[in-house]
Design an enzyme around this catalytic site. Structure first.
Site, mmCIF file in Angstrom:
data_model
loop_
_atom_site.group_PDB
_atom_site.id
_atom_site.type_symbol
_atom_site.label_atom_id
_atom_site.label_comp_id
_atom_site.label_asym_id
_atom_site.label_seq_id
_atom_site.Cartn_x
_atom_site.Cartn_y
_atom_site.Cartn_z
ATOM 1 N N ASN A 1 -14.272 -0.652 13.766
ATOM 2 C CA ASN A 1 -14.145 -1.755 14.727
ATOM 3 C C ASN A 1 -14.697 -1.365 16.094
ATOM 4 O OD1 ASN A 1 -13.006 -3.717 13.154
ATOM 5 N ND2 ASN A 1 -11.124 -3.913 14.332
ATOM 6 N N GLN B 1 2.814 7.337 15.490
ATOM 7 C CA GLN B 1 2.140 8.636 15.581
ATOM 8 C C GLN B 1 1.811 9.148 14.187
ATOM 9 O OE1 GLN B 1 4.849 11.179 17.684
ATOM 10 N NE2 GLN B 1 6.436 11.005 16.137
ATOM 11 N N GLN C 1 -0.365 4.571 20.635
ATOM 12 C CA GLN C 1 -0.126 5.128 19.297
ATOM 13 C C GLN C 1 -1.205 6.162 18.984
ATOM 14 O OE1 GLN C 1 -1.269 2.110 20.040
ATOM 15 N NE2 GLN C 1 -2.265 1.056 18.346
ATOM 16 N N ARG D 1 -10.814 -1.296 10.333
ATOM 17 C CA ARG D 1 -10.239 -0.007 10.715
ATOM 18 C C ARG D 1 -10.711 0.350 12.120
ATOM 19 N NH1 ARG D 1 -10.179 3.709 5.276
ATOM 20 N NH2 ARG D 1 -11.813 2.377 4.479
ATOM 21 N N VAL D 2 -9.927 1.181 12.774
ATOM 22 C CA VAL D 2 -10.143 1.364 14.204
ATOM 23 C C VAL D 2 -11.511 1.982 14.529
ATOM 24 C CG1 VAL D 2 -8.920 3.607 14.400
ATOM 25 C CG2 VAL D 2 -8.988 2.035 16.333
ATOM 26 N N LYS E 1 1.364 3.612 -3.272
ATOM 27 C CA LYS E 1 0.895 5.000 -3.259
ATOM 28 C C LYS E 1 2.040 5.973 -3.525
ATOM 29 C CE LYS E 1 -3.580 4.786 -2.144
ATOM 30 N NZ LYS E 1 -4.657 5.449 -2.878
ATOM 31 N N TYR F 1 0.846 -1.205 0.000
ATOM 32 C CA TYR F 1 0.000 0.000 0.000
ATOM 33 C C TYR F 1 0.880 1.254 0.000
ATOM 34 C CZ TYR F 1 -3.750 3.179 1.559
ATOM 35 O OH TYR F 1 -4.661 4.204 1.671
#
Ligand code: NAD
Ligand code: UDP
Ligand code: UDP
Length: 323
Positions: free
Chosen positions: A194, A280, A213, A190-191, A153, A149
């Site tokens: 989820n 981060q 993080q 994805r967070v 990109k 990915y």
């Protein structure tokens, strides 16, 4: 192509999360929209409310294959975006970014269309400069699990700038930071999706690593506004331009906020940190502010409330099966 101010816009990945919102906004502005998608992670559900619109057309097509149509503007959004989806078939992910970019740039060159690339904050990798300005070249593992990915990109950005220099193409490169909102794929891992789905279904909230993080979460409406401003900016504004919300949040704080907002009794459980998970992430948006007059308007709580309402509807009214 049409006469007058209405344009024919191609949106690749138009049946996905961001692409479907973009199609909607372009139609609202009076343009013709050709939505192109192979439905790998996108779905007809995301665009079914647009199907009968007289200026909307859906084409099932894979961007890794050539495409011969006539358009004025191209928004190249086709690419799986969540780690589990882009790592499912990593070779296809790189092909989508690289062959897809070549085909869309070739199309733009033939019809002299303006073309915008949905790039990503992943080009910065696990950044050593914080917050990330566009001048930063990044810190990316070229051979890891995320590389298909990230490097795909990055290569697409290279192609955009080479077509610009070599063929005078009008290009726009937008580096998108984590974006959330209605129509996120409920199973894409994805967070934000989820945590909301886990909270609403009473399942444990899966915190990877210690949850220290950080990410900076931008709401979809602000992102689309940024994309439209960039596409409509003067030709000498090529980007890259960061589009994201500079309010940084730890993943743990996000979990706590979602639990609080949903009134969930889900416990937090700890899982291992995925490979090469950036520690981060925060955009420096000085360029977007100065060149586009853009900045996000949606607070995290406001955007989360709309996203929670969307998933509640999916679960309770549409009774969608979520893994
Ligand atoms: P998404 O998975 O919902 O949308 C991607 C769409 O592309 C899907 O509809 C999928 O079916 C389609 N697609 C994938 N491969 C294709 C191919 N070979 N040919 C045609 N269509 C194909 O993800 P999204 O969040 O809407 O992301 C859209 C774009 O924005 C992606 O390019 C992604 O890299 C970029 N982006 C998104 C985020 C984010 O947080 N959402 C962040 C950075 C960059
Ligand atoms: N292409 C396309 N549609 C077009 C024109 C080109 O899909 O209308 C694709 C085609 O596969 C081509 C690629 O874009 O190989 C790059 O085009 P370009 O003109 O840059 O180079 P070519 O390979 O044709 O020399
Ligand atoms: N994450 C988490 N629990 C989850 C899903 C993700 O703690 O159920 C973490 C993940 O490790 C990462 C952050 O949340 O640090 C954002 O993950 P996501 O997959 O949404 O996006 P990306 O890592 O590509 O920014």
């Amino acid at each position: 192509m049409r006469l007058g101010t209405s344009k024919t816009c191609l949106v690749t990945g138009g049946a996905g999360f961001l692409g479907s919102h973009l199609c909607e906004r372009l139609l609202e502005q009076g343009h013709e929209v050709i939505c192109l998608d192979n439905l790998f992670t996108g779905s007809r559900r995301n665009i079914e409310h647009l199907m009968d619109h007289p200026r909307f057309e859906f084409q099932r097509h894979d961007v890794t294959f050539p495409l011969y149509i006539e358009v004025d503007e191209i928004y190249n959004f086709a690419c799986p975006a969540s780690p589990i989806h882009y790592q499912h078939d990593p070779v296809q992910t790189t092909k989508t970014s690289v062959h897809g970019a070549i085909n869309m740039l070739g199309l733009a060159k033939r019809v002299r269309a303006k073309i915008l690339q949905a790039s990503t904050s992943e080009v910065y990798g696990d950044p050593q400069i914080h917050p990330q300005p566009e001048e930063y070249w990044g810190h990316v593992n070229p051979i890891g699990y995320r590389s298909c990915y990230d490097e795909g990109k990055r290569c697409a950005e290279t192609l955009f700038f080479d077509y610009h220099r070599q063929h005078n193409l009008r290009i726009k490169v937008m580096r998108i930071f984590n974006t959330y909102g209605p129509r996120m794929h409920p199973n894409d891992g994805r967070v934000v999706s989820n945590f909301i789905v886990q909270a609403l279904t009473g399942k444990p909230i899966t915190l990877y690593g210690e949850g220290t993080q950080t990410r900076s979460f931008g709401y979809v409406d602000d992102l689309i506004d940024g994309a439209l401003r960039l596409m409509n900016s003067p030709d000498d504004i090529t980007g890259p331009i960061n589009i994201g919300n500079p309010v940084e949040t730890t993943v743990r704080a996000l979990a706590e906020k979602v639990i609080d907002m949903t009134g969930s009794s889900s416990p937090i459980v700890y899982k291992p940190l995925p490979h090469d998970d950036p520690m981060q992430r925060c955009p420096d948006i000085t360029r977007a502010k100065t060149l586009l007059g853009w900045q996000p308007n949606t607070q995290l709580e406001q955007g989360l409330a709309k996203t929670i309402a969307y998933f509640e509807h999916l679960l309770k009214v549409e009774k969608i099966e979520i893994a």
